[in-house]
Design a protein around this motif. Structure first.
Motif, short mmCIF file in Angstrom:
data_model
loop_
_atom_site.label_atom_id
_atom_site.label_comp_id
_atom_site.label_asym_id
_atom_site.label_seq_id
_atom_site.Cartn_x
_atom_site.Cartn_y
_atom_site.Cartn_z
N GLU A 1 0.85 -1.19 0.00
CA GLU A 1 0.00 0.00 0.00
C GLU A 1 0.89 1.25 0.00
N PRO A 2 0.39 2.37 -0.54
CA PRO A 2 -0.97 2.58 -1.06
C PRO A 2 -1.15 2.18 -2.52
N GLN A 3 -0.05 1.74 -3.18
CA GLN A 3 -0.15 1.46 -4.61
C GLN A 3 -1.09 0.30 -4.92
N ARG A 4 -1.22 -0.66 -4.00
CA ARG A 4 -2.15 -1.76 -4.23
C ARG A 4 -3.57 -1.22 -4.41
N SER A 5 -3.96 -0.31 -3.50
CA SER A 5 -5.31 0.26 -3.57
C SER A 5 -5.49 1.15 -4.79
N PHE A 6 -4.44 1.89 -5.16
CA PHE A 6 -4.53 2.74 -6.36
C PHE A 6 -4.78 1.87 -7.60
N PHE A 7 -4.09 0.74 -7.68
CA PHE A 7 -4.24 -0.18 -8.81
C PHE A 7 -5.66 -0.77 -8.81
N GLU A 8 -6.13 -1.14 -7.65
CA GLU A 8 -7.48 -1.69 -7.53
C GLU A 8 -8.53 -0.69 -8.01
N GLN A 9 -8.38 0.56 -7.61
CA GLN A 9 -9.35 1.58 -8.01
C GLN A 9 -9.37 1.76 -9.52
N LYS A 10 -8.20 1.71 -10.15
CA LYS A 10 -8.13 1.83 -11.61
C LYS A 10 -8.87 0.68 -12.28
N ILE A 11 -8.67 -0.52 -11.75
CA ILE A 11 -9.32 -1.70 -12.32
C ILE A 11 -10.83 -1.62 -12.15
N PHE A 12 -11.29 -1.37 -10.93
CA PHE A 12 -12.73 -1.34 -10.67
C PHE A 12 -13.44 -0.28 -11.52
N ALA A 13 -12.77 0.83 -11.77
CA ALA A 13 -13.39 1.92 -12.53
C ALA A 13 -13.64 1.52 -13.99
N GLN A 14 -12.91 0.52 -14.49
CA GLN A 14 -13.03 0.16 -15.91
C GLN A 14 -13.70 -1.19 -16.14
N LEU A 15 -14.10 -1.86 -15.08
CA LEU A 15 -14.71 -3.18 -15.24
C LEU A 15 -16.06 -3.11 -15.97
N LYS A 16 -16.76 -2.00 -15.83
CA LYS A 16 -18.09 -1.89 -16.45
C LYS A 16 -18.03 -1.98 -17.97
N ASP A 17 -16.87 -1.71 -18.54
CA ASP A 17 -16.72 -1.75 -20.00
C ASP A 17 -16.28 -3.11 -20.52
N ILE A 18 -16.09 -4.08 -19.61
CA ILE A 18 -15.59 -5.39 -20.01
C ILE A 18 -16.75 -6.36 -20.20
N LYS A 19 -16.78 -7.01 -21.35
CA LYS A 19 -17.85 -7.95 -21.66
C LYS A 19 -17.52 -9.38 -21.25
N GLN A 20 -16.23 -9.69 -21.06
CA GLN A 20 -15.84 -11.04 -20.66
C GLN A 20 -16.13 -11.28 -19.18
N GLN A 21 -16.09 -12.56 -18.81
CA GLN A 21 -16.20 -12.92 -17.40
C GLN A 21 -15.02 -12.33 -16.64
N VAL A 22 -15.27 -11.78 -15.45
CA VAL A 22 -14.24 -11.10 -14.67
C VAL A 22 -14.11 -11.74 -13.29
N THR A 23 -12.87 -12.03 -12.89
CA THR A 23 -12.57 -12.50 -11.55
C THR A 23 -11.45 -11.62 -10.99
N VAL A 24 -11.57 -11.25 -9.71
CA VAL A 24 -10.59 -10.38 -9.06
C VAL A 24 -10.12 -11.04 -7.77
N ILE A 25 -8.80 -11.13 -7.61
CA ILE A 25 -8.20 -11.56 -6.34
C ILE A 25 -7.44 -10.37 -5.78
N ARG A 26 -7.84 -9.91 -4.60
CA ARG A 26 -7.42 -8.60 -4.10
C ARG A 26 -6.10 -8.60 -3.32
N GLY A 27 -5.59 -9.76 -2.94
CA GLY A 27 -4.34 -9.80 -2.20
C GLY A 27 -4.45 -9.25 -0.79
#
Length: 371
Positions: free
Chosen positions: A215-241
């Motif tokens: 941290e804090p880079q782990r959370s920054f990376f997570e926020q970037k990912i979550f913000a763009q998931l809505k545009d993904i049509k494939q199945q999505v799985t997230v492991i947060r560490g």
């Protein structure tokens, strides 16, 4: 004539992220296969991870280095330099801890994954690192100085084990194959991965995001990912560490885990068509073992991860992305056009051989002391 008792081996990984911890899993397995008694040391997060894998192994609390990271990539190096006196004090403290432990627990050998203070001349001691050459990002002179400091600590150990291939075709490039080597005995043990080496058969599809690191880079990376998931049509799985956290964020059409034990992690990885994760070396070793397509996003300011991502993209192993201008759709298009031909076949025979030799040294030392 059989040895009168099991050898007692201490295994202690560094607490910077979970990579050092998870790559000790295949090592502990190898020790247990050779009938050694393994004692593990680390903090509460490491205990959570390793006790789940090895519930019968004794676990000792060992305070970590407690490093904090910059909120910006450019400030990473100077933030680390500011903390160097505290890191040096931690190294000295853990060496004192080890001296007391040798008496109390009758340890026969020590294996330290990047913990500089766990050296001793009384019994065989091993230092594990893939960074014989440290990339500071400040040029060759600074890299040379960092290497001298690194080797000064490494040379206090009996051996250094490098988790990479010895040959020209390898995973860490100049990091694990520098022009000059430490004075202590160096052994290449092959990549340390908790993944099995059976052939990869894709059992599904979709994208797996593995979020890890400090941290804090782990959370920054997570926020970037979550913000763009809505545009993904494939199945999505997230492991947060985040193995100690129980509450999960609710993201529509995404399967989210805080943490998974090794066997479940492998199953989820094998079911993915593509992995998006950090270019941490433990992740690289896992991806290579499974032959998975990946997009690697270096932690900002971590020059080791920047180098690895660049090196592995040149080797056609993975696509490199950036956290600062993370554009998932663009990266997915690049991944669709990429050859992904840089994987290296491996097994764990070399690790078994090196571990067997280490345990023989421990027995010889113990017999010598008794005589």
């Amino acid at each position: 004539m059989p040895f009168p008792r099991k050898l007692r081996i201490l295994v202690a990984p560094l607490d910077w992220g979970l990579g050092h911890t998870t790559r000790c899993i295949p090592l502990i397995r190898a020790l247990l296969r050779h009938d050694a008694e393994v004692i593990i040391a680390g903090n509460k997060v490491q205990e959570k991870v390793l006790s789940a894998e090895f519930p019968h192994c004794k676990f000792l609390f060992l305070e970590g280095y407690g490093v904090t990271y910059s909120t910006t990539g450019k400030g990473f190096f100077w933030k680390m330099m500011q903390q160097f006196p505290r890191i040096a004090a931690s190294i000295k403290r853990e060496n004192s801890w080890l001296k007391e432990l040798l008496i109390r627990e009758h340890i026969d050998g020590v294996i330290s994954d990047n913990r500089f203070g766990l050296y001793t001349s009384k019994i065989p001691s091993v230092f594990i690192t893939h960074q014989l050459r440290i990339k500071t990002g400040l040029g060759q002179l600074a890299d040379d100085m960092a290497q001298r400091v690194n080797y000064r600590y490494i040379n206090r150990f009996s051996q250094v084990w490098v988790p990479d291939f010895k040959e020209t075709q390898n995973l860490a490039g100049v990091l694990s194959h520098p022009s000059s080597m430490p004075a202590t005995n160096v052994a290449y043990v092959g990549p340390l991965t908790r993944m099995s080496h059976r052939p990869f058969v894709n059992e599904g599809g979709g994208i797996l995001f593995i979020i890890s690191g400090p941290e804090p880079q782990r959370s920054f990376f997570e926020q970037k990912i979550f913000a763009q998931l809505k545009d993904i049509k494939q199945q999505v799985t997230v492991i947060r560490g985040k193995p100690l956290q129980e509450e999960l964020p609710l993201i529509a059409d995404a399967v989210i885990y805080n943490h998974l034990p090794g066997n479940e992690m492998e199953a989820v990885m094998r079911s993915a068509a593509l992995i998006v994760c950090r270019s941490g070396y433990s992740s690289v070793m896992d991806i290579n073992a499974l032959g998975l397509k990946s997009i690697l996003i270096p932690t900002p300011g971590q020059t080791e991860q920047e180098y690895l991502a660049d090196y592995l993209m040149q080797k056609e192993f993975a696509i490199k992305g950036s956290q600062s201008d993370f554009d998932l759709q663009d990266l997915l298009q690049k991944a669709a056009d990429f050859s992904y031909s840089g994987f290296i076949n491996q097994d764990d025979l070399l690790l078994r051989k090196v571990v067997a030799g280490f345990l023989d040294n421990c027995r010889e030392q113990l017999i010598k002391e008794k005589n």
